[in-house]
Structures are given as C-alpha cells and as structure tokens.
Design an enzyme around this catalytic site. Structure first.
Site, PDB file in Angstrom:
ATOM      1  N   LYS A   1       0.140   5.250   8.382  1.00 29.67           N
ATOM      2  CA  LYS A   1       0.747   5.568   7.071  1.00 29.67           C
ATOM      3  C   LYS A   1      -0.337   5.744   6.012  1.00 29.67           C
ATOM      4  CE  LYS A   1       1.637   1.999   4.858  1.00 29.67           C
ATOM      5  NZ  LYS A   1       1.069   1.035   3.923  1.00 29.67           N
TER       6      LYS A   1
ATOM      7  N   LYS B   1      -7.163   1.989  -2.846  1.00 34.12           N
ATOM      8  CA  LYS B   1      -6.804   1.344  -1.575  1.00 34.12           C
ATOM      9  C   LYS B   1      -6.824   2.362  -0.427  1.00 34.12           C
ATOM     10  CE  LYS B   1      -4.887  -1.285   1.530  1.00 34.12           C
ATOM     11  NZ  LYS B   1      -5.746  -2.124   2.351  1.00 34.12           N
TER      12      LYS B   1
ATOM     13  N   THR C   1       0.868  -1.185   0.000  1.00 29.91           N
ATOM     14  CA  THR C   1       0.000   0.000   0.000  1.00 29.91           C
ATOM     15  C   THR C   1       0.901   1.231   0.000  1.00 29.91           C
ATOM     16  OG1 THR C   1      -1.678  -1.153   1.290  1.00 29.91           O
ATOM     17  CG2 THR C   1      -1.836   1.250   1.190  1.00 29.91           C
TER      18      THR C   1
HETATM   19  P1  NAP Z   1       4.811  -6.104   7.910  1.00 32.50           P
HETATM   20  O1  NAP Z   1       4.433  -7.384   8.553  1.00 32.50           O
HETATM   21  O2  NAP Z   1       5.228  -4.953   8.772  1.00 32.50           O
HETATM   22  O3  NAP Z   1       5.938  -6.405   6.811  1.00 32.50           O
HETATM   23  C1  NAP Z   1       6.566  -5.359   6.147  1.00 32.50           C
HETATM   24  C2  NAP Z   1       7.611  -5.874   5.193  1.00 32.50           C
HETATM   25  O4  NAP Z   1       8.394  -4.741   4.733  1.00 32.50           O
HETATM   26  C3  NAP Z   1       8.619  -6.849   5.839  1.00 32.50           C
HETATM   27  O5  NAP Z   1       9.049  -7.761   4.858  1.00 32.50           O
HETATM   28  C4  NAP Z   1       9.759  -5.914   6.245  1.00 32.50           C
HETATM   29  O6  NAP Z   1      10.988  -6.559   6.367  1.00 32.50           O
HETATM   30  C5  NAP Z   1       9.775  -4.989   5.046  1.00 32.50           C
HETATM   31  N1  NAP Z   1      10.464  -3.718   5.292  1.00 32.50           N
HETATM   32  C6  NAP Z   1      10.050  -2.710   6.090  1.00 32.50           C
HETATM   33  N2  NAP Z   1      10.923  -1.678   6.018  1.00 32.50           N
HETATM   34  C7  NAP Z   1      11.927  -2.069   5.176  1.00 32.50           C
HETATM   35  C8  NAP Z   1      13.094  -1.465   4.689  1.00 32.50           C
HETATM   36  N3  NAP Z   1      13.438  -0.223   5.047  1.00 32.50           N
HETATM   37  N4  NAP Z   1      13.875  -2.169   3.836  1.00 32.50           N
HETATM   38  C9  NAP Z   1      13.542  -3.422   3.466  1.00 32.50           C
HETATM   39  N5  NAP Z   1      12.431  -4.056   3.874  1.00 32.50           N
HETATM   40  C10 NAP Z   1      11.617  -3.382   4.718  1.00 32.50           C
HETATM   41  O7  NAP Z   1       3.603  -5.529   7.026  1.00 32.50           O
HETATM   42  P2  NAP Z   1       2.347  -6.278   6.404  1.00 32.50           P
HETATM   43  O8  NAP Z   1       1.239  -6.243   7.390  1.00 32.50           O
HETATM   44  O9  NAP Z   1       2.768  -7.560   5.789  1.00 32.50           O
HETATM   45  O10 NAP Z   1       1.942  -5.206   5.281  1.00 32.50           O
HETATM   46  C11 NAP Z   1       2.651  -5.105   4.047  1.00 32.50           C
HETATM   47  C12 NAP Z   1       1.932  -4.064   3.188  1.00 32.50           C
HETATM   48  O11 NAP Z   1       0.578  -4.492   2.969  1.00 32.50           O
HETATM   49  C13 NAP Z   1       1.831  -2.686   3.813  1.00 32.50           C
HETATM   50  O12 NAP Z   1       1.948  -1.728   2.808  1.00 32.50           O
HETATM   51  C14 NAP Z   1       0.449  -2.662   4.442  1.00 32.50           C
HETATM   52  O13 NAP Z   1      -0.073  -1.355   4.555  1.00 32.50           O
HETATM   53  C15 NAP Z   1      -0.326  -3.498   3.446  1.00 32.50           C
HETATM   54  N6  NAP Z   1      -1.493  -4.213   3.969  1.00 32.50           N
HETATM   55  C16 NAP Z   1      -1.444  -4.840   5.186  1.00 32.50           C
HETATM   56  C17 NAP Z   1      -2.562  -5.503   5.654  1.00 32.50           C
HETATM   57  C18 NAP Z   1      -2.578  -6.182   6.999  1.00 32.50           C
HETATM   58  O14 NAP Z   1      -3.685  -6.426   7.507  1.00 32.50           O
HETATM   59  N7  NAP Z   1      -1.465  -6.524   7.610  1.00 32.50           N
HETATM   60  C19 NAP Z   1      -3.727  -5.542   4.889  1.00 32.50           C
HETATM   61  C20 NAP Z   1      -3.753  -4.931   3.641  1.00 32.50           C
HETATM   62  C21 NAP Z   1      -2.615  -4.271   3.191  1.00 32.50           C
HETATM   63  P3  NAP Z   1      11.440  -7.203   7.792  1.00 32.50           P
HETATM   64  O15 NAP Z   1      10.712  -8.511   7.883  1.00 32.50           O
HETATM   65  O16 NAP Z   1      12.902  -7.329   7.687  1.00 32.50           O
HETATM   66  O17 NAP Z   1      11.007  -6.227   8.857  1.00 32.50           O
END
Ligand code: NAP
Length: 287
Positions: free
Chosen positions: A239, A170, A95
C-alpha cells in the site's frame, strides 16, 4: 486530557497501551472487539463506536490500515467526525496519502475541531517500547497540545509543516525501506544460488557502510526462509509503495526502482502472503 483510540492493530494496541501506562484515560474502539478487551484489562474504557470514542474524549487518535479503513471509521453517523465538536482534536497516525489527510482536516474543521496527521516510523518493537519516530503535520496548536501524549509513544517527534507534509514524508521513508529490504533479499538469493554462505554475507554487510538494524533483524529470517514474525504486514508495505508511486506521478518524479519493487510486492501479495511480515517478499525473489 482524555484520549480516544480507534484502531488496535499491531501498532495501535501497543501505542494505546503506552498511553495507559502514561496515566492517560483512554477510550478505545476497534472493528474486531476482542482487541478492545485486551486493552480494557490494562485500564481502557471500551466505546460502542468511533463516534462514541470521539464524544468521550478531548482528542481522538486513529491508527488504521489504509485510506479506506480511515474513511470507514471517520465518516458516517457512527464515525469519528460525528463525535467531534469545537475544541476537540483528531490525530490520524495511519500511513495514508496526503489527499486522505486533507479530507480529514476539512471534515474536522467543519465541526470546529483541529486536525493533525502523525504517521510513524518504527515497527512492532519500537511501538511496544515507545521509541517510534513520529512525523506530525497540520494544526500546530493541536501538535503543542498532544506533544506530551506523543512523547508517551515515540522518542523522536517532528513537526514538518502543513497537512499532507507528514504523509508525504512517511511515504518517502518507506520507499527507501522497501528498496533496502529488496536489495538485501536479492543479495542473499544470489549468495545462496552461487554457493556462498548467507550468514557470511550478512557478516560482510554488517561490517561495512550498509550496516543497519533492519538487515540485522530481517537477514537471519530471510536466510531461514521459513516463518517471519509479523511486525509490518507485507500488504501495508505494498500500500505504501502504491501511494508513493501515486505521489511521484502527481509531482512528476520518476521512481524507476520503486516501480519495479512495487511489482515484486504485488507478486508476493498474489501468492497470498499479504498478512506475513514484509520480509516474506524474499520468498518471491527466490521463487
Ligand atoms: P494492522 O495490525 O493490520 O491493523 C490495522 C487496523 O485497521 C486494525 O485495527 C484493523 O481492524 C483496522 N481496519 C482495517 N480495515 C478496516 C476497515 N475496513 N474498517 C475498520 N477498521 C479496519 O496494521 P498495523 O501494522 O497496526 O498498521 C497500522 C498503520 O500503521 C498502517 O497504516 C501501517 O501502514 C502503519 N505502520 C505500520 C507499521 C508496522 O510495522 N506494523 C509501522 C509504521 C507504520 P481489525 O483489528 O478489526 O482488523
């Protein structure tokens, strides 16, 4: 089709696992290497860098935390773009704002590759159960190519137009979700402070026009005010609110309630609750 998958957080790890279950060959990369090992046990190949993940795949998918995280895996000599070539595709399912997406599209195009943005609605459980809603925009040809793979991760898949459209869709979706959750938290706080039974309020809400799965899931957690199993980290919702407000400003659309709700989420972040589920914002309401 060989698929590269970069970003194995809550969502990415479940989505990549579903591609493996769907018999795709998946090459993974994640900043924290231990998350790759879990996927390797399920059959994934581990790449040394985002670039290597792109080089060894026809299509590389990114599922990153925010725009900065997208840039950190996309750009530079070890980045995804460096591994793209004519005939390959980049699908960004993170996102992000429309500008970040358009940048990604331009960079992919300069390598002769195609670009699709494909953010998702639905959280940890829909990601695990492959029932996500996927909003896609960008190169239609790439959409048609990757649709069978998207179908391994989601149930409702939509093509919404040119690059930037899905990112904007989104953000509009998530500001509605943040508003609904905030209203639930405030209603429950008022019920509690005025001596009512919160469980009874949840029952009333569930019997009427505002009944919805999110209230059924989060309501009891907010009532307990204790641990919130992390499905959607609060920092990611803040965010999304920030990006929605930036978009609103750029098109001249006032968002009265969203601006106030963003301040509430910022206060929750300042408490250090960014890594908790976004339902933890209810704690700030009650403070
Ligand atoms: P998450 O669990 O926080 O995972 C984030 C990912 O980004 C991890 O692989 C993390 O790596 C990586 N990352 C963060 N900062 C980084 C950096 N500076 N350099 C390299 N890698 C980095 O997030 P998530 O919940 O899976 O969400 C992922 C995306 O989907 C987001 O944009 C979120 O808004 C969206 N989303 C989430 C949901 C939900 O319910 N969770 C639903 C819809 C959409 P590490 O593992 O090393 O930290």
């Amino acid at each position: 089709m060989n698929i590269g998958f970069v970003g194995l957080g809550i969502m990415g790890s479940a989505m990549a696992a579903n591609l493996l279950k769907g018999s795709y060959r998946v090459t993974v990369w994640n900043r924290s290497a231990e998350k790759c090992r879990e996927l390797a046990q399920q059959g994934a190949v581990i790449a040394d860098s985002p670039r290597a993940a792109a080089e060894s795949s026809d299509v590389v998918i990114a599922m990153m935390a925010n725009p900065d995280a997208v840039r950190s895996v996309r750009d530079g000599s070890d980045g995804i773009i460096a591994g793209l070539a004519s005939g390959k595709g980049l699908v960004d399912m993170s996102t992000v704002d429309a500008e970040t997406s358009r940048e990604s599209a331009d960079l992919a195009q300069q390598k002769g590759a195609l670009f699709l943005e494909a953010p998702v609605a639905g959280s940890r459980k829909p990601a695990e159960e492959a029932t996500l809603t996927i909003m896609a925009a960008g190169d239609r040809e790439l959409y048609d190519t990757v649709l069978p793979a998207l179908e391994k991760m989601g149930r409702k898949i939509m093509f919404v137009g040119e690059t930037g459209s899905a990112a904007r869709m989104k953000l509009a979706n998530n500001l509605v979700m943040a508003g609904m959750l905030t209203a639930l938290c405030e209603g429950m706080a008022l019920a509690s402070k005025s001596g009512l039974d919160e469980a009874q309020l949840l029952d009333v809400l569930d019997s009427g026009a505002v009944s919805n799965p999110m209230f059924r899931l989060k309501g009891p957690q907010i009532a307990a005010n204790g641990e919130f199993p992390v499905a959607f980290p609060l920092k990611h919702m803040q965010k999304d609110l920030r990006l929605a407000l930036q978009l609103a400003e750029s098109v001249g659309q006032p968002l009265f309630a969203t601006a106030a709700i963003n301040e509430l989420f910022k206060a929750a972040l300042a408490e250090g609750w960014g890594d908790l589920d976004f339902a933890a914002v209810g704690r700030t309401v009650r403070k």
